[in-house]
Design a protein around this motif. Structure first.
Motif, PDB file in Angstrom:
ATOM      1  N   TYR A 189       0.845  -1.205   0.000  1.00  0.00           N
ATOM      2  CA  TYR A 189       0.000   0.000   0.000  1.00  0.00           C
ATOM      3  C   TYR A 189       0.876   1.249   0.000  1.00  0.00           C
ATOM      4  CZ  TYR A 189      -4.048   2.959   0.903  1.00  0.00           C
ATOM      5  OH  TYR A 189      -5.024   3.915   0.787  1.00  0.00           O
TER       6      TYR A 189
ATOM      7  N   GLY B 245       2.489   7.341  -6.092  1.00  0.00           N
ATOM      8  CA  GLY B 245       1.703   8.575  -6.193  1.00  0.00           C
ATOM      9  C   GLY B 245       2.552   9.800  -5.958  1.00  0.00           C
TER      10      GLY B 245
ATOM     11  N   ARG C  98       4.649  10.545  -8.694  1.00  0.00           N
ATOM     12  CA  ARG C  98       3.889  10.796  -9.932  1.00  0.00           C
ATOM     13  C   ARG C  98       4.249   9.792 -11.028  1.00  0.00           C
ATOM     14  NH1 ARG C  98       3.248  14.229  -6.235  1.00  0.00           N
ATOM     15  NH2 ARG C  98       2.369  16.310  -6.584  1.00  0.00           N
ATOM     16  N   LEU C  99       4.341   8.518 -10.637  1.00  0.00           N
ATOM     17  CA  LEU C  99       4.604   7.478 -11.636  1.00  0.00           C
ATOM     18  C   LEU C  99       3.264   7.073 -12.243  1.00  0.00           C
ATOM     19  CD1 LEU C  99       6.995   5.174  -9.551  1.00  0.00           C
ATOM     20  CD2 LEU C  99       7.634   6.920 -11.213  1.00  0.00           C
ATOM     21  N   ARG C 100       3.102   7.314 -13.501  1.00  0.00           N
ATOM     22  CA  ARG C 100       1.813   7.019 -14.124  1.00  0.00           C
ATOM     23  C   ARG C 100       1.712   5.530 -14.429  1.00  0.00           C
ATOM     24  NH1 ARG C 100      -1.503  11.005 -14.714  1.00  0.00           N
ATOM     25  NH2 ARG C 100      -0.488  12.868 -13.914  1.00  0.00           N
ATOM     26  N   TYR C 101       0.558   4.942 -14.107  1.00  0.00           N
ATOM     27  CA  TYR C 101       0.339   3.540 -14.461  1.00  0.00           C
ATOM     28  C   TYR C 101      -1.129   3.317 -14.786  1.00  0.00           C
ATOM     29  CZ  TYR C 101      -0.778   3.132  -9.420  1.00  0.00           C
ATOM     30  OH  TYR C 101      -1.296   3.294  -8.164  1.00  0.00           O
TER      31      TYR C 101
ATOM     32  N   ARG D 174      -8.119  -1.584  -8.522  1.00  0.00           N
ATOM     33  CA  ARG D 174      -8.850  -1.019  -7.390  1.00  0.00           C
ATOM     34  C   ARG D 174      -8.285  -1.654  -6.122  1.00  0.00           C
ATOM     35  NH1 ARG D 174      -9.877   1.436 -11.218  1.00  0.00           N
ATOM     36  NH2 ARG D 174     -11.859   1.769 -12.274  1.00  0.00           N
TER      37      ARG D 174
ATOM     38  N   ASN E  14      -4.403  19.289  -6.545  1.00  0.00           N
ATOM     39  CA  ASN E  14      -3.795  17.959  -6.556  1.00  0.00           C
ATOM     40  C   ASN E  14      -4.809  16.889  -6.930  1.00  0.00           C
ATOM     41  OD1 ASN E  14      -0.957  18.165  -5.801  1.00  0.00           O
ATOM     42  ND2 ASN E  14      -1.753  19.105  -3.943  1.00  0.00           N
TER      43      ASN E  14
ATOM     44  N   ASN F 256      -8.501   6.792  -0.671  1.00  0.00           N
ATOM     45  CA  ASN F 256      -7.271   7.393  -1.195  1.00  0.00           C
ATOM     46  C   ASN F 256      -7.456   7.727  -2.675  1.00  0.00           C
ATOM     47  OD1 ASN F 256      -4.692   7.994  -2.055  1.00  0.00           O
ATOM     48  ND2 ASN F 256      -3.731   6.367  -0.864  1.00  0.00           N
TER      49      ASN F 256
ATOM     50  N   GLU G 229      -2.853   9.853  -3.839  1.00  0.00           N
ATOM     51  CA  GLU G 229      -1.704   8.995  -4.157  1.00  0.00           C
ATOM     52  C   GLU G 229      -2.073   7.859  -5.102  1.00  0.00           C
ATOM     53  OE1 GLU G 229      -2.328  10.280  -1.310  1.00  0.00           O
ATOM     54  OE2 GLU G 229      -0.511  10.896  -0.254  1.00  0.00           O
ATOM     55  N   HIS G 230      -3.254   7.247  -4.864  1.00  0.00           N
ATOM     56  CA  HIS G 230      -3.624   6.072  -5.650  1.00  0.00           C
ATOM     57  C   HIS G 230      -4.432   6.423  -6.902  1.00  0.00           C
ATOM     58  CE1 HIS G 230      -3.076   2.823  -2.312  1.00  0.00           C
ATOM     59  NE2 HIS G 230      -2.078   3.658  -2.372  1.00  0.00           N
TER      60      HIS G 230
ATOM     61  N   SER H 236      -5.384  10.465  -8.424  1.00  0.00           N
ATOM     62  CA  SER H 236      -5.179  11.678  -9.223  1.00  0.00           C
ATOM     63  C   SER H 236      -3.703  11.908  -9.555  1.00  0.00           C
ATOM     64  CB  SER H 236      -5.739  12.901  -8.489  1.00  0.00           C
ATOM     65  OG  SER H 236      -4.962  13.206  -7.351  1.00  0.00           O
ATOM     66  N   TRP H 237      -2.797  11.408  -8.725  1.00  0.00           N
ATOM     67  CA  TRP H 237      -1.373  11.610  -8.992  1.00  0.00           C
ATOM     68  C   TRP H 237      -0.794  10.598  -9.976  1.00  0.00           C
ATOM     69  CZ3 TRP H 237       0.949  12.978  -3.486  1.00  0.00           C
ATOM     70  CH2 TRP H 237       0.737  14.352  -3.245  1.00  0.00           C
ATOM     71  N   VAL H 238      -1.558   9.540 -10.246  1.00  0.00           N
ATOM     72  CA  VAL H 238      -0.995   8.509 -11.124  1.00  0.00           C
ATOM     73  C   VAL H 238      -1.855   8.235 -12.366  1.00  0.00           C
ATOM     74  CG1 VAL H 238       0.424   7.307  -9.425  1.00  0.00           C
ATOM     75  CG2 VAL H 238      -2.001   6.765  -9.568  1.00  0.00           C
ATOM     76  N   HIS H 239      -3.067   8.781 -12.370  1.00  0.00           N
ATOM     77  CA  HIS H 239      -3.930   8.570 -13.531  1.00  0.00           C
ATOM     78  C   HIS H 239      -4.404   9.919 -14.057  1.00  0.00           C
ATOM     79  CE1 HIS H 239      -3.721   4.579 -12.041  1.00  0.00           C
ATOM     80  NE2 HIS H 239      -4.614   4.729 -11.085  1.00  0.00           N
TER      81      HIS H 239
ATOM     82  N   LYS I 168     -12.276   5.670 -11.458  1.00  0.00           N
ATOM     83  CA  LYS I 168     -11.659   4.918 -10.366  1.00  0.00           C
ATOM     84  C   LYS I 168     -12.103   5.498  -9.023  1.00  0.00           C
ATOM     85  CE  LYS I 168      -7.185   3.301  -8.593  1.00  0.00           C
ATOM     86  NZ  LYS I 168      -5.767   3.091  -8.894  1.00  0.00           N
TER      87      LYS I 168
END
Lengths: 159, 655
Positions: free
Chosen positions: A30, A37, A40-43, A48, B18, B100, B103-104, B106-109, B117
């Motif tokens: 987690y 996040g 800022r690593l986009r994946y 879920r 953010n 979340n 981190e899980h 808006s910052w990665v998608h 999501k």
């Protein structure tokens, strides 16, 4: 219906966005996702996350329920061997994983749909790789379709 | 069980842009309002701010909310904030759940996928929170003592700070003396204070402090328990000298059958020699000699004349039969100050360390120019000549794809210091080869200017290799001067490699012992890089100094003070509240199969034969939930992570 069991064609897979349920332990995976996040690593947005304190908390029923509810894949993330916050919960998760994987295979679930990964709190990059890789693999397989063999288990889960 | 109904409030945080910059928060709020049980749904710029929290509190009062869902950042950051807000409004804190979406999400998608999501996660949370039940926090008393691991400047400063505040401190150091790397240095940058002059008073203060128990030549071998109540086992290695009886007269060393020192002297990086019975350096604390059984004749053959025993005489401090002992201590908090390892320069073969005798590491040169060092402070080459020209190679084992990528932070400054000292002591020409000159600290840039004005040469370029000149055997440093745009070859008598800082070789074993995390490089991982820089993810364990990452002495001392303050804050709270996420047994369902008993790593589960059921000891349960997942009759359950709650999340994210 014949369409339901027919192999999924190229055109269909292109539009298909798999849904993957992930059970991540509170202390390693987690946090790896938190780090991904902050870095800022986009994946791929297909995962879920359900937070549990330890990968050892993941009851095989959670995995079966996820597939029964329409997940195309299930990912479990825990601490590396020797690193479990609770000493050995990850080993318990590993044991159940192997057993459950065999069971799922016998039910006709492709092995790529069910994955256990050790991802530590500092491995945001690895989290990204694992998620992207799994999403691609599941996308290539196409949507998960429950076989008839799965139904007795589904009934058992439903109680 | 039938699904409980509850009055739910949903709060969506913008987190400035953010979250709101990526996720359509208005659409998310509208979606939330349609979910079953949701009485009120709001979005706000910063939910964690006071007005944001007030919003929640006011709604709890006005709408009689029974559950609260906050969609914002990671629960690791603000779960406590929102639980407290609920508690202040009279709602049990465990009826609040976080989603979340930063981190899980808006910052990665990006795009609609991110909002989709967020919808799934929010739906799952609203469904699960209905099953949340009010829980009581568990409270345990905190032991009023602290273990400090590592006796370098970080450990020394932390120990003294705590001891001065009246806390009982155990300071454990694996070497025979405290002092760490700082004790090896000659001067410290940029003020050129003598390291020993500022360090040794603190070392003595540690030894004399009534609140500090100092165990040198000792190592932590086991850690059990948790915040407030750690049980730590410490191995005290035999030094073959009884610490309480040795007065530090050093007559035994004089009397040793080896008239001349002839063994590798670790403290002087092997540049000096020591006897089998020795003291690491004159100001060592404690002032107690050590016998090295690897080189002592008595240990090797049993046929020594034992002149040391004679010299010790009535004091009878020497004990060849001394055995290691294991001590067990109980502490409320632990500070790790285990320091760093200097980069092994022989890993870079083209710099010739270990091949050409006049290639030195910076730490070796520190010992050479130290008045208490092997040459009495004379900077001389291995053949006794004074160097007339010296080249200093920066970034050895730092900022290098082949070794370590990080900047070790101290090398530029210590290289400048060494350049100054070399010039002062020998008058030699000094050439610094650097990639970038990094002097970001108080009075650092001024020091750089001062050294430049003293006539030290600076060449911007990474040294390609070091090789001996065919004519006079001097060493040639070859580098591309990137300011001149040409290759330069500079012959020098002495090469100093500014070796970088690395995690200790056994950092992985140590972090496992203490159940904390490491970064991928091997530095101990802090809880938050900015807001919790000395905390770890394991409550009650704090970090100080270079074990967390390379830093200089001022930063190390500041961090050690911060770690001491954090530990003190913990101790002064008196008791600690633990998450109530323990397991419990439904006795009427339990079949007494004992599957769970052997699974618990904490022996928290016992079997009651008279009732034929399992029982969980809440004080021992850490809340992993492994037993819950294994129970075949679902009779063991876990607070906050009930089966229903997790099933609802699974159903919720897939709906």
């Amino acid at each position: 219906m014949p369409e339901a069991t027919a192999p999924v064609g190229q055109n269909q897979t292109a539009a298909f966005e798999p849904k993957i349920v992930a059970f991540f332990c509170n202390w390693c995976t987690y946090l790896a996702a938190d780090l991904a996040g902050t870095s800022r690593l986009r994946y791929a947005p297909n995962v879920r996350v359900v937070r549990v304190m330890c990968s050892g908390r993941v009851d095989p029923q959670f995995v079966l329920e996820a597939f029964a509810q329409g997940a195309d894949g299930v990912l479990i993330g825990g601490c590396h061997p020797n690193d479990c916050h609770y000493q050995e919960g990850n080993y318990k998760a590993l044991r159940r994983y192997h057993l459950l994987r065999r069971m799922l295979e016998q039910m006709g679930v492709e092995p790529e749909r069910f994955r256990l990964e050790w991802i530590s709190a500092s491995e945001g990059e690895r989290l990204r790789q694992v998620v992207n890789e799994m999403v691609e693999q599941v996308r290539a397989l196409g949507p998960f379709r429950k076989s008839e063999q799965f139904e007795p288990a589904e009934e058992a889960v439903a109680r | 069980m039938t699904k409980p109904s509850a009055r739910i409030g949903v709060y969506i945080c913008h987190c400035g842009t953010n979250i709101a910059g990526t996720i359509n928060v208005a659409a998310l709020r509208e979606f939330a309002a349609t979910l079953p049980g949701v009485i009120v749904a709001r979005d706000y710029k910063y939910m964690c701010s006071d007005p944001g929290q007030e919003l929640i509190k006011a709604d709890i009062a006005q709408h009689g909310l029974e559950r609260v869902v906050v969609a914002a950042c990671s629960p690791h950051l603000h779960e406590h904030t929102f639980r407290t807000a609920c508690e202040e409004a009279g709602l049990n804190p465990y009826l609040c759940h976080m989603v979340n979406i930063r981190e899980h999400d808006s910052w990665v998608h990006s795009g609609e996928a991110a909002t989709a999501k967020a919808r799934d996660l929010l739906r799952a949370a609203v469904q699960r929170v209905a099953w949340n039940r009010p829980l009581e926090r568990r409270s345990i008393p905190i032991r009023q003592s602290v273990l400090v691991v590592g006796g370098g400047i970080a450990g020394i400063h932390a120990a003294l700070t705590l001891a001065n505040a009246g806390k009982k401190v155990y300071l454990v150091e694996r070497e025979p003396t405290i002092g760490g790397h700082m004790a090896m240095f000659d001067k410290t940058f940029p003020t050129l204070d003598c390291a020993a002059c500022i360090l040794t008073p603190k070392m003595t203060a540690v030894k004399d402090h009534p609140n500090i128990t100092l165990w040198t030549y000792s190592e932590v071998i086991g850690v059990e328990g948790f915040v407030g109540d750690f049980k730590v086992r410490v191995r005290r290695k035999p030094r073959y000298v009884i610490e309480d009886l040795c007065v530090g007269c050093l007559e035994c060393i004089e009397a040793c059958v080896y008239k001349q020192p002839k063994f590798y002297d670790e403290f002087n990086q092997g540049l000096g020699k020591r006897k089998p019975i020795y003291i690491p350096f004159p100001q060592a604390v404690p002032q107690v000699v050590v016998i090295d059984p690897e080189t002592c004749i008595e240990f090797k053959s049993g046929k020594c004349k034992k002149t040391c025993l004679e010299a010790c005489g009535e004091r009878q401090a020497i004990d060849f039969g001394q055995q290691e002992t294991i001590e067990t201590i109980e502490v409320g908090a632990i500070i790790l100050a285990t320091g760093y390892k200097a980069f092994d320069a022989s890993r870079i073969p083209y710099y010739g360390y270990g091949v050409y005798p006049n290639v030195y590491t910076a730490l070796e040169v520190e010992r050479l120019i130290n008045a208490a060092g092997p040459t009495g402070g004379e900077l001389v080459l291995r053949d006794g000549r004074k160097p007339r020209s010296v080249g200093i190679v920066h970034c050895v084992g730092s900022r290098d794809e082949h070794t370590n990528r990080w900047c070790s932070r101290v090398c530029c400054m210590y290289s400048l210091k060494l350049a100054h000292l070399v010039k002062e002591r020998t008058g030699a020409e000094v050439y610094n080869f650097y990639i970038d000159m990094r002097t970001p600290g108080k009075a650092f840039e001024e020091f750089y200017n001062r050294v430049a004005e003293e006539g030290v040469h600076f060449i911007r370029g990474k040294v390609a290799d070091v090789y001996p000149a065919e004519t006079d055997g001097r060493l040639i440093l070859r580098a591309e001067d990137t300011l001149l745009g040409q290759v330069r070859k500079i012959p020098v008598d002495m090469v100093i490699l500014a070796t970088g800082l690395e995690p200790q070789a056994d950092a992985t074993e140590v972090r496992r012992l203490f159940n904390i995390s490491c970064s991928s490089e091997g530095w101990f991982l802090e809880r938050h890089p900015k807001l919790a820089p000395v905390n770890t993810f394991t409550d009650g364990i704090f970090l100080a100094g270079c074990c967390q990452g390379p830093k200089d002495i001022p930063d190390t001392v500041a961090q050690a003070g911060a770690a001491a303050a954090e530990a003190m804050q913990l101790l002064d709270t008196g008791s600690i509240e633990l998450e109530p996420n323990t397991a419990y047994v439904l006795e009427e369902v339990c079949s007494g199969c004992k599957t769970c008993v052997g699974l618990c790593p904490y022996n928290a589960i016992s079997f009651l034969p008279e009732k034929n059921v399992a029982q969980v000891n809440e004080a021992l349960c850490k809340g992993c939930g492994t037993c819950v997942a294994a129970c075949p009759s679902a009779s063991i359950r876990q607070h906050l992570f009930e089966d229903e709650q997790i099933f609802e999340e699974v159903v919720g994210v897939l709906a």
